[in-house]
Design an enzyme around this catalytic site. Structure first.
Site, PDB file in Angstrom:
ATOM      1  N   THR A  61       0.816  -1.209   0.000  1.00 49.76           N
ATOM      2  CA  THR A  61       0.000   0.000   0.000  1.00 49.76           C
ATOM      3  C   THR A  61       0.849   1.258   0.000  1.00 49.76           C
ATOM      4  OG1 THR A  61      -1.771  -1.149   1.170  1.00 49.76           O
ATOM      5  CG2 THR A  61      -1.807   1.248   1.255  1.00 49.76           C
ATOM      6  N   TYR A  74      -7.447   1.233  -4.540  1.00 51.83           N
ATOM      7  CA  TYR A  74      -6.094   1.486  -5.028  1.00 51.83           C
ATOM      8  C   TYR A  74      -5.464   0.171  -5.476  1.00 51.83           C
ATOM      9  CZ  TYR A  74      -4.620  -0.340  -0.472  1.00 51.83           C
ATOM     10  OH  TYR A  74      -4.431  -1.140   0.626  1.00 51.83           O
ATOM     11  N   SER A 107       1.184  -7.223  -0.292  1.00 49.58           N
ATOM     12  CA  SER A 107       1.758  -8.201   0.635  1.00 49.58           C
ATOM     13  C   SER A 107       0.875  -9.418   0.831  1.00 49.58           C
ATOM     14  CB  SER A 107       2.085  -7.559   1.981  1.00 49.58           C
ATOM     15  OG  SER A 107       0.923  -7.217   2.695  1.00 49.58           O
ATOM     16  N   THR A 140       1.125  -4.009   4.529  1.00 47.63           N
ATOM     17  CA  THR A 140       0.873  -4.264   5.952  1.00 47.63           C
ATOM     18  C   THR A 140       0.254  -5.625   6.245  1.00 47.63           C
ATOM     19  OG1 THR A 140      -1.288  -3.159   5.802  1.00 47.63           O
ATOM     20  CG2 THR A 140       0.594  -1.804   6.445  1.00 47.63           C
ATOM     21  N   ASP A 141      -0.380  -6.263   5.248  1.00 48.02           N
ATOM     22  CA  ASP A 141      -1.128  -7.490   5.531  1.00 48.02           C
ATOM     23  C   ASP A 141      -0.240  -8.609   6.064  1.00 48.02           C
ATOM     24  OD1 ASP A 141      -3.490  -6.328   4.835  1.00 48.02           O
ATOM     25  OD2 ASP A 141      -3.603  -7.218   2.845  1.00 48.02           O
ATOM     26  N   LYS A 213      -0.801  -6.928  13.179  1.00 46.48           N
ATOM     27  CA  LYS A 213      -1.817  -6.023  12.660  1.00 46.48           C
ATOM     28  C   LYS A 213      -3.141  -6.323  13.349  1.00 46.48           C
ATOM     29  CE  LYS A 213      -3.730  -4.302   8.283  1.00 46.48           C
ATOM     30  NZ  LYS A 213      -3.674  -4.388   6.802  1.00 46.48           N
ATOM     31  N   GLU A 333      -4.641 -27.386  29.560  1.00 46.87           N
ATOM     32  CA  GLU A 333      -5.907 -27.970  29.121  1.00 46.87           C
ATOM     33  C   GLU A 333      -5.691 -29.193  28.223  1.00 46.87           C
ATOM     34  OE1 GLU A 333      -9.215 -25.234  28.063  1.00 46.87           O
ATOM     35  OE2 GLU A 333      -7.668 -23.691  28.115  1.00 46.87           O
TER      36      GLU A 333
END
Length: 378
Positions: A61, A74, A107, A140-141, A213, A333
């Protein structure tokens, strides 16, 4: 290349005498050359004191351009790293910069080939003393996965800083330029050495192990829920690190041969879960399975039974959690010792997958040895 200053013009009216004119001209010409040489020397001296930073661009981005298909739409990776640098005033005052384009992708399409190219180029730049630090522009992903991968394979203590943005370069209030400026600022700071790979976005400096993120669109999306930021970038006060780097240690792993890591699947736990996702992952050749479990990395009995059967067949099983924060603890657990499972500690599923891939590629497959690698923290 910097041009020498132009020779000063000589006004010929009212010259003192015919004999004096050449002397004045010669003096002014000599002064002009000397001034240009002094200015050039001063610039060289100033540049010589700045760190050398290699900017590796991958797209994302931060390099996006507006698309007419919808409001706010975009396309990622449309602007080169060189263009990004030129769009940010003042970068040349922070460091001597050189940009290289590794890829031009969003990404969401990040892959092993690009990871390996980044790791090899960074290591080469450091080993050959081509750069004092590296800045990576990235979407950013999957930024956190790339940061964590590089943190585990890049050797040395020179700074590596990864940066992105939530808004494209063509947005009215693009956050990319400010983030890139701060990323270069952090990379150029000597105190960034020895801290591993750092992510710099929205005035925060965060470690590769913890950063994640947390929001789909907000610029305040990256956080480190378990550890908090390692530092801040303040426009008024400069860079503030929250702890000293001395004594921080991290394991590094060799890149495997070829361009691909072993196949490791992430299986997401949910209510009324059966064994089908686990059996499907194994049928497609998964060497490891990371469970994005509920709560403390738990899941339904049918899924647990399938995971136990997979572990007995030699498939690496790592219990992580779909919950945003907290640690997954052994034998609370689930009977991990009996089932041959590994717990991810503080690593989220996507980072647990990366570490599992590196460990399998390095021949580490015994649950006890795997658990040591997951438990090792700074």
């Amino acid at each position: 290349m910097t041009q020498h200053a132009a020779r000063p013009a000589i006004h010929r009216r009212n010259r003192p005498s015919i004999l004096a004119a050449p002397l004045i001209a010669l003096a002014l010409w000599s002064w002009g050359i000397a001034a240009a040489q002094a200015a050039e020397s001063g610039k060289d001296a100033m540049a010589a004191g700045l760190p050398r930073i290699l900017v590796l661009a991958t797209g994302g981005t931060i390099a996006g351009q507006a698309d007419a298909r919808a409001t706010g739409a975009y396309k990622s990776g449309q602007i080169t790293g060189e263009q990004l640098m030129q769009s940010v005033p003042g970068l040349d005052k922070l460091a001597r910069l050189n940009a290289e384009q590794i890829s031009s992708i969003g990404s969401q399409d990040m892959n092993d080939k690009v990871w390996f190219a980044l790791a090899r180029r960074i290591q080469e730049a450091f080993d050959k003393n081509e750069a004092d630090a590296v800045v990576i522009t990235h979407g950013t992903d999957t930024l956190e996965e790339t940061a964590f991968f590089l943190d585990n394979v890049v050797r040395g203590d020179k700074p590596v800083v990864i940066v992105g943005s939530m808004r494209p370069a063509t947005a009215v209030s693009a956050d990319g330029p400010g983030n890139l400026y701060e990323a270069v600022q952090v990379a150029a700071d000597p105190r960034s050495r020895g801290r591993g790979v750092l992510a710099v976005l929205n005035d925060k400096i965060q470690g590769a192990r913890s950063v994640t993120k947390t929001n789909t669109t907000s610029i305040e999306t990256f956080s480190s829920a378990n550890d908090g930021p390692v530092g801040y970038v303040d426009s008024a006060g400069g860079i503030r690190f929250m702890a000293q780097a001395q004594g921080l240690k991290r394991a590094t792993y060799q890149l495997p041969a070829g361009e691909q890591l072993p196949r490791v699947a992430i299986v997401y736990s949910h209510a009324n879960m059966d064994a089908v996702p686990i059996e499907d992952a194994i049928s497609h050749g998964a060497k490891g399975i990371v469970l994005a479990g509920v709560g403390d990395g738990n899941t339904s009995k049918p899924a647990l039974d399938a995971l136990e059967a997979a572990a007995k067949k030699g498939v690496i099983v790592v219990r992580s959690t779909r919950v945003r924060s907290g640690f997954v603890t052994r034998n609370v657990e689930v009977d991990d010792d009996k089932n041959g499972f590994v717990v991810s500690e503080d690593l989220n599923p996507q980072k647990a997958r990366v570490l599992t891939q590196l460990l399998i590629a390095g021949g580490v497959t015994a649950p006890a040895e795997l658990q040591k690698a997951f438990t090792a923290t700074w």
